[in-house]
Design a protein around this motif. Structure first.
Motif, PDB file in Angstrom:
ATOM      1  N   ALA A 126       2.645  12.112  -9.741  1.00 50.16           N
ATOM      2  CA  ALA A 126       2.148  13.424  -9.546  1.00 50.16           C
ATOM      3  C   ALA A 126       3.196  14.349  -9.615  1.00 50.16           C
ATOM      4  O   ALA A 126       3.242  15.722 -10.089  1.00 50.16           O
ATOM      5  CB  ALA A 126       1.093  13.543  -8.663  1.00 50.16           C
ATOM      6  N   ALA A 127       4.245  14.099  -8.842  1.00 50.60           N
ATOM      7  CA  ALA A 127       5.276  15.174  -8.845  1.00 50.60           C
ATOM      8  C   ALA A 127       6.216  15.541 -10.289  1.00 50.60           C
ATOM      9  O   ALA A 127       6.337  16.362 -10.611  1.00 50.60           O
ATOM     10  CB  ALA A 127       6.580  14.642  -7.983  1.00 50.60           C
ATOM     11  N   ILE A 128       6.283  14.392 -10.994  1.00 50.13           N
ATOM     12  CA  ILE A 128       6.716  14.253 -12.411  1.00 50.13           C
ATOM     13  C   ILE A 128       5.643  15.094 -13.187  1.00 50.13           C
ATOM     14  O   ILE A 128       6.229  16.121 -14.135  1.00 50.13           O
ATOM     15  CB  ILE A 128       6.861  12.981 -13.005  1.00 50.13           C
ATOM     16  CG1 ILE A 128       7.914  12.066 -12.225  1.00 50.13           C
ATOM     17  CG2 ILE A 128       7.099  13.108 -14.252  1.00 50.13           C
ATOM     18  CD1 ILE A 128       8.069  10.704 -12.677  1.00 50.13           C
ATOM     19  N   SER A 182       4.539   5.799  -5.370  1.00 46.17           N
ATOM     20  CA  SER A 182       4.457   5.604  -6.861  1.00 46.17           C
ATOM     21  C   SER A 182       3.288   6.998  -7.193  1.00 46.17           C
ATOM     22  O   SER A 182       3.873   7.677  -8.244  1.00 46.17           O
ATOM     23  CB  SER A 182       3.896   4.173  -7.301  1.00 46.17           C
ATOM     24  OG  SER A 182       4.980   3.388  -6.798  1.00 46.17           O
ATOM     25  N   VAL A 183       2.203   6.960  -6.888  1.00 44.52           N
ATOM     26  CA  VAL A 183       1.355   8.046  -7.078  1.00 44.52           C
ATOM     27  C   VAL A 183       1.878   9.372  -6.814  1.00 44.52           C
ATOM     28  O   VAL A 183       1.582  10.192  -7.930  1.00 44.52           O
ATOM     29  CB  VAL A 183      -0.046   7.936  -6.292  1.00 44.52           C
ATOM     30  CG1 VAL A 183      -1.057   8.962  -6.543  1.00 44.52           C
ATOM     31  CG2 VAL A 183      -0.571   6.339  -6.743  1.00 44.52           C
ATOM     32  N   ASP A 187       0.797  -1.184  -0.058  1.00 46.58           N
ATOM     33  CA  ASP A 187      -0.003  -0.074  -0.203  1.00 46.58           C
ATOM     34  C   ASP A 187       0.898   1.049   0.073  1.00 46.58           C
ATOM     35  O   ASP A 187       0.718   2.221  -0.939  1.00 46.58           O
ATOM     36  CB  ASP A 187      -0.927  -0.051   1.190  1.00 46.58           C
ATOM     37  CG  ASP A 187      -1.893   1.083   0.993  1.00 46.58           C
ATOM     38  OD1 ASP A 187      -2.428   1.582   0.062  1.00 46.58           O
ATOM     39  OD2 ASP A 187      -2.157   1.452   2.122  1.00 46.58           O
ATOM     40  N   THR A 188       1.899   1.212   0.868  1.00 47.83           N
ATOM     41  CA  THR A 188       2.622   2.438   0.918  1.00 47.83           C
ATOM     42  C   THR A 188       3.538   2.655  -0.417  1.00 47.83           C
ATOM     43  O   THR A 188       3.613   3.579  -0.799  1.00 47.83           O
ATOM     44  CB  THR A 188       3.825   2.134   2.130  1.00 47.83           C
ATOM     45  OG1 THR A 188       3.008   1.967   3.256  1.00 47.83           O
ATOM     46  CG2 THR A 188       4.734   3.372   2.181  1.00 47.83           C
TER      47      THR A 188
END
Length: 769
Positions: A750-752, A745-746, A739-740
């Protein structure tokens, strides 16, 4: 069995890379796949006829009881032989019918996927895997029906078929999950011993209804029948394979497979008798008013499916025996008639039965196949169709309640089906050859030989029913939960009521054929009543649903983030508020509340002041700074209550958030553009309501007895299993590691994305577009 199923999928994948070699003379080699599979399943006939049931299980998701479990018994063997046997003939026929087509390899790929999906469906012993293959048949049939995708009519027909059968798939999934929860298993064999418990369940009616919708949509039962005639826009091999012998019988198969589980119940039997009875009579009558060969065959196919549903509903041994024979009867004669119709269309250039005559003079083998199939559909001896009709009448006569109505309905249906079979299989070949068909030529061997084989089998099995009695029919009846070991198939049963009904059917049917000829005028008269047909009603319903959907989208999905947040919060306030204040007694344990200290009060006042300043300031940067004050105040509260780790996390996040806000907002206007007073008042009331709900909910939680079982587990096992002393870190990294990882990864993605937007440099021309 898994290999047999996967072979079709693998061949379709193989065609992706080697398809160009199967567009010419090598196309006929594709028929080796279904031929090999037919030989494979035929090798089990002796074992199945001896009473053996072959099962095989492969683990898939064992934790949820979902496995690739397969079962070969009398029922699945009959369907497997039909799927592969008729598949072999259709594959061969296609090589000539679509000769030179630029997408012939693609067509074979779709056919292979469909064949594999149908095999998976009829062999599945797990209801979850059955559902998966069920949906694969719908998807692959969508591509087959819409194969001529440059035609708007084909595209619409494909979408209609996918929409109706997809709706059935949704109901099947619901029924599968409900039945699984009722029985505690997804294995069909294990469910057989739970019939009484299932019938006595409070959810029985709901479960049976869900299976009904799935079966009725797939097998084109009234009022979902209209998608099948529309699907006749597909090439003839598709109509032959999907709409006469295989896919449309998937719903019938579903009912047969679950009859030993859900059957022998008044709701089950009465529903099938009523729906099947209405379908068989209604659509048989409709076939009288069609002039297109495939249209006539489509409505007669739906009627035949109605007969099968009707027989399953009768639920007697005689009815199951009649259904087992009639499945073979219909597959043989209807596949033949569809292939014949395709040949006529391919060679003569038309399917309008009013323009066709005398074709026997130019294609005698095709005429022979059509004639044999027509007399089998009419139930004239010595065809197997006569045997199927006799068994159907016998089952109807011995049912008991409502016998007269049932017999009248089935006799009328058979009369109209005789007309349809003669109109499609005999009329185009009789009379004088019109001038327009003078240039019609005999088709190639690959086109006329498959219907000849099927037509000859209709005669062969009629004369020698022992060929199929012990090998196929009796094992299938046994799979339905009845014992037909003492019954025997024979053409002659003596002079009795059944024979009298057969004679009446043939006599009246022939009279109707000579009196009522296919006519465009009749078709136009019926078309005037189209506005009250199930198709028109559903299309109108769909039209209004689209209007409602557009309204709903414009109101709730209008692109404004503030409206989305408002809707979510409002729903949450109403739901939780109803539960807290209207559905249960509100209990707050004041003894659990600690006294408020002076420094806590000061921090709380600072926090409130920060919130008020954020709400009423006109400066964006000042609002961001005030939000920072709010975040720091929360950090201090965490510290007061011995949660320094949370305080550090809050501090880090809040500081980073403030910095990011400043970086983003410093290029925006200095002052806020305040919204109108009513909107701000609405947002304020909603915010206060949410805050109150959360506060009361927190106080309510304190009054509930604590359950430390989960916490104790983590505390005891954090060091032993993960070798970590920080329990929170161990939970995040080890116990909830996957889960972590997904959360990280999400955030990384999003940062990219944010970084890419910040670095984006548009040209002046792009900025104006």
């Amino acid at each position: 069995m898994l290999t047999a199923i996967l072979l079709g999928f693998l061949f379709a994948l193989f065609l992706v890379f080697t398809g160009k070699f199967f567009r010419g003379k090598l196309a006929v080699l594709s028929a080796l796949i279904p031929a090999g599979l037919f030989a494979y399943f035929a090798s089990f006939i002796s074992k199945i006829s001896a009473g053996e049931i072959i099962t095989k299980t492969y683990e898939w998701v064992p934790a949820f009881g979902v496995n690739l479990s397969f079962k070969l018994d009398g029922l699945s063997l009959l369907f497997s032989l039909m799927i592969t046997g008729i598949g072999f003939l259709v594959f061969s026929y296609t090589a000539s019918y679509l000769k030179g087509h630029k997408y012939l390899d693609r067509f074979y790929g779709y056919l292979s996927v469909f064949m594999a999906a149908m095999l998976g469906l009829v062999l599945s012993n797990n209801i979850i895997s059955l559902f998966v293959f069920w949906e694969l048949t719908s998807i692959s049939s969508f591509f087959l029906i819409g194969f001529n995708n440059d035609s708007a009519a084909s595209r619409k027909s494909a979408l209609t078929a996918l929409g109706i059968t997809g709706l059935g798939g949704f109901f099947l999934l619901s029924g599968v999950l409900l039945l699984g929860s009722m029985t505690g298993t997804y294995n069909i064999t294990e469910m057989l011993s739970m019939q009484e418990a299932i019938a006595g369940s409070e959810y029985y009616i709901l479960a049976a209804s869900l299976f009904f919708v799935a079966a009725f949509t797939k097998s084109a039962q009234f009022p979902f029948h209209f998608w099948l005639p529309a699907a006749m826009k597909a090439p003839t091999p598709v109509s032959t394979y999907l709409h006469s012998a295989t896919m449309v019988k998937a719903g019938v198969y579903l009912l047969m497979r679950f009859t030993p589980i859900l059957g022998d119940h008044p709701f089950w039997n009465n529903t099938l008798i009523i729906v099947g009875g209405i379908t068989m009579v209604y659509t048989a009558i409709h076939s009288l008013f069609r002039t297109d060969l495939k249209g006539i065959l489509a409505y007669s196919t739906i009627s035949a499916l109605g007969i099968l549903v009707f027989l399953i509903g009768l639920g007697t041994k005689a009815a199951f025996l009649a259904a087992a024979v009639f499945i073979m009867v219909h597959a043989l004669y209807k596949a033949t008639l569809f292939l014949v119709a395709g040949i006529i269309d391919h060679q003569a250039g038309t399917r309008d039965v009013t323009k066709l005559a005398g074709l026997r003079k130019v294609m005698m083998p095709v005429a022979i196949a059509g004639f044999l199939a027509a007399i089998s559909s009419a139930g004239i001896p010595p065809t197997i169709g006569f045997l199927g009709k006799e068994l159907t009448y016998e089952a109807s006569l011995n049912f008991g309640t409502g016998t007269i109505i049932i017999v009248i309905a089935i006799v009328l249906t058979k009369i109209f089906l005789l007309w349809a079979g003669f109109a499609a299989g005999i009329k185009p070949f009789m009379g004088k050859l019109p001038e327009a068909q003078k240039e019609t030529k005999m088709p190639g061997l690959l086109m006329w030989f498959p219907p000849i084989i099927l037509a000859v089998l209709s005669i062969l099995f009629g004369i020698f029913p022992s060929l199929i009695e012990s090998a196929i029919v009796k094992p299938m009846v046994f799979a339905l939960g009845a014992d037909a070991s003492e019954d025997h198939l024979a053409l002659w049963h003596g002079f009795n009521t059944v024979l009298l009904l057969s004679a009446v059917t043939i006599g009246v049917g022939l009279l109707l054929y000579f009196l009522v000829r296919p006519s465009n005028k009749l078709e136009q008269k019926v078309a005037k009543l189209e506005f009250i047909s199930p198709r028109s009603i559903m299309e109108k319903g769909n039209y209004y649903f689209v209007i409602f959907s557009r309204f709903w989208t414009n109101v709730f999905q209008n692109g404004y983030l503030r409206n989305y947040v408002t809707s979510i919060i409002l729903f949450l306030v109403i739901l939780v508020g109803y539960i807290l204040f209207g559905h249960q007694r509100l209990v707050i344990d004041h003894s659990q509340l600690a006294e408020i200290t002076a420094y806590e009060l000061v921090v709380a006042l600072i926090l409130v002041a920060g919130v008020l300043y954020t709400v009423f300031t006109k400066s964006r940067l000042a609002a961001v700074a005030a939000m920072g004050v709010v975040g720091l105040s929360i950090c201090l509260i965490f510290v007061f209550y011995s949660a320094p780790d949370l305080a550090m996390t809050q501090f880090s996040i809040d500081t980073l958030t403030v910095i990011l806000f400043v970086l983003v907002l410093y290029r925006l206007p200095k002052y806020l553009s305040l919204s109108d007073y009513k909107m701000r008042l609405r947002d304020g009331v909603l915010s206060l309501a949410l805050g109150t709900i959360i506060c009361v909910l927190a106080l309510q939680v304190l009054a509930e007895p604590a359950n430390n079982e989960i916490g104790d587990f983590y505390a005891k096992n954090a060091y032993l299993l993960a070798h970590g002393k920080n329990v929170v870190n161990v939970i995040l990294v080890d116990f909830r590691g996957t889960d972590t990882l997904i959360e990280i990864s999400v955030l990384a993605i999003a940062a990219i994305g944010v970084f890419g937007l910040l670095k984006l440099r548009l040209k002046s021309t792009d900025r104006t577009q």
